[in-house]
Write a protein that holds these residues in place. Structure first.
Motif, PDB file in Angstrom:
ATOM      1  N   HIS A 269      -7.804   1.408  -0.708  1.00 22.97           N
ATOM      2  CA  HIS A 269      -7.246   0.367   0.145  1.00 22.97           C
ATOM      3  C   HIS A 269      -6.123  -0.389  -0.552  1.00 22.97           C
ATOM      4  N   ILE A 270      -6.256  -0.598  -1.855  1.00 26.95           N
ATOM      5  CA  ILE A 270      -5.182  -1.270  -2.596  1.00 26.95           C
ATOM      6  C   ILE A 270      -3.894  -0.450  -2.505  1.00 26.95           C
ATOM      7  N   ASP A 271      -4.015   0.863  -2.681  1.00 26.03           N
ATOM      8  CA  ASP A 271      -2.820   1.718  -2.590  1.00 26.03           C
ATOM      9  C   ASP A 271      -2.184   1.637  -1.201  1.00 26.03           C
TER      10      ASP A 271
ATOM     11  N   LEU B 239       0.447  -9.870  -6.052  1.00 24.21           N
ATOM     12  CA  LEU B 239       0.464  -9.813  -7.512  1.00 24.21           C
ATOM     13  C   LEU B 239      -0.912  -9.458  -8.053  1.00 24.21           C
ATOM     14  N   VAL B 240      -1.970  -9.992  -7.413  1.00 25.36           N
ATOM     15  CA  VAL B 240      -3.334  -9.670  -7.844  1.00 25.36           C
ATOM     16  C   VAL B 240      -3.619  -8.186  -7.654  1.00 25.36           C
ATOM     17  N   LEU B 241      -3.211  -7.628  -6.506  1.00 27.57           N
ATOM     18  CA  LEU B 241      -3.450  -6.204  -6.247  1.00 27.57           C
ATOM     19  C   LEU B 241      -2.652  -5.317  -7.189  1.00 27.57           C
TER      20      LEU B 241
ATOM     21  N   ALA C 143      -4.191  -1.995 -14.001  1.00 26.74           N
ATOM     22  CA  ALA C 143      -5.332  -1.911 -14.927  1.00 26.74           C
ATOM     23  C   ALA C 143      -6.117  -0.624 -14.714  1.00 26.74           C
ATOM     24  N   ARG C 144      -6.316  -0.226 -13.460  1.00 30.47           N
ATOM     25  CA  ARG C 144      -7.082   0.975 -13.185  1.00 30.47           C
ATOM     26  C   ARG C 144      -6.306   2.230 -13.543  1.00 30.47           C
ATOM     27  N   SER C 145      -5.003   2.210 -13.380  1.00 28.04           N
ATOM     28  CA  SER C 145      -4.205   3.391 -13.748  1.00 28.04           C
ATOM     29  C   SER C 145      -4.172   3.607 -15.255  1.00 28.04           C
ATOM     30  N   SER C 146      -4.354   2.534 -16.021  1.00 27.63           N
ATOM     31  CA  SER C 146      -4.375   2.653 -17.486  1.00 27.63           C
ATOM     32  C   SER C 146      -5.805   2.658 -18.034  1.00 27.63           C
TER      33      SER C 146
ATOM     34  N   ALA D 186     -13.432  -8.165   2.819  1.00 28.19           N
ATOM     35  CA  ALA D 186     -13.345  -7.380   4.053  1.00 28.19           C
ATOM     36  C   ALA D 186     -11.947  -7.348   4.645  1.00 28.19           C
ATOM     37  N   SER D 187     -11.075  -8.257   4.219  1.00 26.36           N
ATOM     38  CA  SER D 187      -9.734  -8.293   4.808  1.00 26.36           C
ATOM     39  C   SER D 187      -8.748  -8.922   3.838  1.00 26.36           C
ATOM     40  N   VAL D 188      -7.495  -8.581   4.066  1.00 24.19           N
ATOM     41  CA  VAL D 188      -6.379  -9.145   3.299  1.00 24.19           C
ATOM     42  C   VAL D 188      -5.318  -9.589   4.299  1.00 24.19           C
TER      43      VAL D 188
END
Length: 912
Positions: free
Chosen positions: A137-139, A181-183, A189-192, A233-235
């Motif tokens: 979902h972030i992507d 910015l948070v996302l 962080a997850r990619s590294s 649940a939502s952004v």
């Protein structure tokens, strides 16, 4: 009363003054009432002498004035229409804008639907059960963000992107929501393969050390322990645009259109997400969309009323039937509405969706007037000339019709005055006054002239539809069955004068009212059940009246199947935990370095989620092991040169205004902080209480501050602004009823009318609340109409009963129902049929309109045909049957009664 012996020598004025006061008042009323009847009788004669002119002039005027309505303009500013014009929130907004321009800081003053300027906003949720903070979902969210920032608009040979239109920060970068910015930090962080940053709610820290509020950007949040986010649940993302000039505003409006198109395209390509877009123009578009989606239902409503009016004006007798008058009644009201619309357009008025209620108000007033006119025509004698019958109809009907029209003009005229604080209500009342006035004129002229034409058809025994001469009965009997059915009528020589009075009893409703309903409603065994039903009515009305709530929710005025409704539903579901961001503005120089002042400021903001430079600065000083009660100079210097230059606190520089004094010292002259309150599902009601509490605190506190959010412009004084037109109209109606006691033939008429109006309005408000209708501008306008509709329907009934003599109460109730009950029943059936299609319009505005108007019609009908007939049989005025006084000669009066049987006419002599 015995007159003095020399009464002939006294002048008429002296004789009049010698009479008792009550007798003088009664004589004045009778003279005035008789004068009005005589005037309208002469007017009826004049109309009957020139029917062609009075039939053609209204049509020509309507065509000429209505033609201008083809180029009507639409009012696009919803705030201008629905926000109170005179409110403290607007004054506070102007003061805030002079200190901290709202257009530059609207990204911090978050509001749901009332954000000023241009912007695009979207709530993103998952179609499944996953968290929006999952990698997938972030992507997708970042992909959507990237596509939105690449939207380009072509205007005057240039391509404008979001970078050209966005609001810039101090580093000349576009301001975007902090959740982006948070996302991005989570994705990096997850990619590294590192542990992602800790996200707290509702205030979190970014990698640069800044504290940011994300309560309106992350919704449906579940937390660990205290405030650590577990899932969301939502952004919500918002893209704020500049609109500093006309060209910039046009480009921003075009960008909003592209924004909605991009949302639809992205939604089709990514079914795992659900998008709820909203822009600054969505509310205005969805508000005006009601007029578009209601076109088919309005035409259906017009057709239903026309067909039913034709049927209700028809009867078995093809000569005395008046179907054309039913259709022409609809045409009269349509011409009046078209004329008023043309006049408003020529005066520079703009159209808005609240005007949909005006035709139904004209319909309610005009239907009863036209049906009452037709009922009065049935009471005239057929052997009179058409001109004489028309004059009698005008004398009988136009006096009460004029008085009720004057009541409409007064009540809605008060609503159209500058005292009305909501512009939508004022414009509606103004246009309603114009429409009612022309409906009155056209009823006198156009409908009256057509009554003359149909009267000549009846006099010449011409068919009511085909206008063909109806043959004699002996000729008709030789024709086929279908011909006899179409040409059925009764000639004068078929019946004597005793039966001639009842020729109209072949009308279905007249027959039903006279033979069945009048006897049933006055039955001794029926009255207790009617009284019991009225007590139940009052009980439920009181239960609803105690639950009346205000309706400041803007989603109540828009069409249902729109982006505004979808967005507000998602907003209520995911983002109802916190209030809009409230600006806390200290607009004068205070001793920020003083410990007692610091305690006061912290006490005022206690209990809120705070985004405050002041509190952050005090924490900053404590971390440096410094006291917060520094001298003024040291306090200010550290604030300017150390605190605001730190990267994590640099954004607070927009929240403080410094000024240099004549002695070279620098001080803080104004500052702002941001507060957010914890709310529940009753977010709107809690905001009312919060606003009122903070307002009172600002008046008594040592620190002079104001609070502001763009939504306060709609909330501030909304209850008083909405209720004021209804209150003023009701007061004016009561005053008019009081002073018009000298115009009516008996003052008790006004007492009964007033009590009926109070009972109807009380019931409508109560049942309206039970039907989940809130007190907003639409329902208030309907309640103003309810006052007039009640007077329209019940005044003739009460007047006929009160003025009746020589019979018992029950007898006069029956006479009253026979004379006016049919008109009440006809108008109710037609009006209800016209309202039914309105319930099918997919709009919250028309839903409120339908429910209020239907309740007004039903409750008034219930009072006119059930409550009043029963109550009047045992409440004042009394009806004492006068005994016949015998003459000096004690003569016997001989009455000739012609009785008709199946074979012959028998003269029966009866001694009385």
């Amino acid at each position: 009363m015995v007159l003095p012996w020399n009464w002939k020598r006294l002048g008429s004025c002296t004789l009049f003054l010698a009479l008792p006061g009550s007798l003088r008042t009664r004589m004045l009323r009778q003279v005035l009432h008789g004068g009005l009847r005589t005037s309208f009788s002469k007017l009826g004669h004049f109309v009957a002498n020139h029917p062609v002119f009075f039939a053609s002039a209204p049509v020509l005027i309507s065509i000429l004035l209505g033609a201008s309505f083809s180029r009507y303009r639409i009012e696009e500013n919803v705030e201008y229409l629905l926000a109170p014009k005179h409110s403290l929130a607007k004054i506070e907004g102007n003061l805030v804008d002079s200190l901290f321009p709202v257009n530059r800081s609207k990204h911090t003053l978050y509001s749901d639907l009332q954000t000023p300027g241009r912007y695009g906003r979207v709530i993103i949720t998952s179609s499944g059960k996953g968290s929006m903070l999952d990698q997938q979902h972030i992507d997708l969210i970042l992909k959507l963000h990237s596509s939105l920032t690449r939207i380009h608009v072509q205007m005057m040979g240039f391509n404008y992107t979001f970078a050209h239109l966005c609001i810039l920060d101090n580093d000349k970068d576009c301001i975007v929501d902090d959740i982006i910015l948070v996302l991005k930090e989570l994705k990096a962080a997850r990619s590294s393969n590192h542990t992602g940053p800790l996200i707290r709610y509702p205030i979190t820290h970014l990698s640069d050390g800044r504290e940011v509020y994300i309560g309106h950007q992350l919704g449906g949040v579940q937390t660990h322990s205290k405030d650590r986010v577990k899932s969301a649940a939502s952004v919500q993302l918002t893209y704020y645009l500049q609109s500093i000039n006309k060209l910039n505003d046009r480009v921003a409006a075009a960008w909003e259109t592209k924004f909605c198109e991009a949302m639809e395209l992205f939604q089709r390509g990514h079914g795992e997400l659900r998008l709820y877009p909203f822009t600054s123009s969505s509310l205005q578009m969805d508000f005006q969309r009601t007029s578009k989606v209601a076109k088919r239902q309005l035409i259906t409503s017009l057709a239903l009323v026309g067909v039913l009016a034709v049927l209700l004006c028809s009867m078995r007798d093809c000569v005395r039937s008046k179907p054309w008058l039913g259709l022409l009644a609809m045409l009269t009201m349509s011409l009046a509405t078209l004329t008023s619309a043309g006049i408003v357009n020529l005066m520079g008025g703009r159209y808005n969706s609240t005007f949909l209620g005006i035709p139904f108000i004209v319909l309610g007033h005009g239907l009863y007037g036209t049906f009452e006119t037709l009922a009065s025509w049935r009471k005239t004698r057929e052997d009179q000339h058409v001109k004489e019958r028309t004059a009698m109809v005008y004398a009988d009907c136009m006096v009460p019709f004029t008085l009720t029209t004057a009541m409409y003009m007064v009540t809605f005229g008060i609503g159209a005055s500058p005292f009305t604080n909501i512009e939508a209500v004022r414009l509606f009342c103004r246009n309603t006054c114009i429409a009612i006035f022309f409906n009155y004129l056209y009823t006198l002229a156009f409908y009256g002239s057509n009554l003359v034409f149909t009267g000549y058809l009846e006099k010449n025994y011409q068919h009511n539809v085909f206008c063909k001469k109806v043959p004699k009965p002996e000729v008709v009997q030789q024709k086929p069955a279908w011909y006899r059915f179409l040409m059925h009528t009764r000639y004068k020589d078929e019946a004597a004068s005793s039966v001639e009075v009842n020729v109209y009893e072949s009308h279905l409703l007249v027959c039903f009212m006279k033979r069945y309903y009048c006897d049933w409603i006055t039955n001794t065994y029926v009255k207790p059940f009617v009284v019991l039903s009225y007590l139940v009515y009052i009980s439920f009305a009181l239960m609803g009246y105690l639950q009346v709530s205000e309706g400041a929710d803007l989603s109540n005025i828009v069409a249902t199947e729109t982006s505004t409704i979808a967005y507000t539903t998602a907003q209520q579901k995911y983002f109802s935990n916190y209030s809009p961001v409230i600006g806390f503005y200290i607009y004068e120089s205070i001793e920020y370095w003083n410990a007692s002042v610091q305690e006061d400021v912290l006490e005022y903001t206690k209990g809120f989620v705070r985004i405050s430079w002041f509190e952050s600065y005090l924490i900053y000083l404590r971390k440096l092991n410094m006291t917060t009660g520094l001298p003024k100079r040291n306090f200010t210097d550290l604030l300017r040169n150390a605190f605001l230059r730190s990267p994590q606190f640099a954004h607070f520089s927009d929240d403080i205004i410094f000024a240099k004094k004549s002695n070279g010292e620098v001080e803080v002259v104004a500052s702002r902080m941001f507060l957010v309150a914890k709310t529940t599902e009753n977010k709107r009601e809690e905001m009312y209480v919060l606003l009122d509490t903070l307002r009172k605190l600002s008046l008594t506190s040592k620190v002079k501050f104001i609070i502001f959010n763009p939504s306060f412009v709609y909330m501030d004084r909304y209850a008083s602004s909405v209720g004021a037109p209804l209150q003023n109209s009701c007061i004016s109606a009561l005053f008019l009823l009081f002073f018009s006691a000298f115009l009516v033939a008996h003052s008790l008429i006004n007492v009964w009318v007033t009590l009926t109006v109070v009972s109807v309005e009380f019931g409508v408000i109560g049942f309206m609340t039970l039907w989940k209708v809130e007190l907003d501008c639409i329902s208030v306008l309907c309640l103003i109409y309810g006052v007039n509709h009640t007077i329209d329907s019940c005044a003739p009934l009460i007047s006929t009963f009160v003025l009746g003599k020589d019979y018992t109460r029950t007898k006069w109730v029956k006479n009253t129902m026979e004379r006016h009950g049919v008109a009440v029943l006809q108008s109710y059936l037609c009006y209800t049929a016209g309202l039914i299609p309105l319930s099918a319009v997919p709009s919250n505005l028309t839903r409120t309109l339908f429910r209020c108007l239907f309740l007004i019609a039903f409750v008034t009908f219930f009072h006119c045909l059930a409550i009043l007939p029963v109550m009047l049989t045992f409440l004042p005025p009394s009806k004492k049957k006068r005994k016949e006084k015998k003459g000096v000669e004690n003569r016997e009066e001989i009455e000739c009664v012609e009785m008709v049987d199946s074979t012959r006419v028998v003269d029966q002599i009866t001694s009385v």
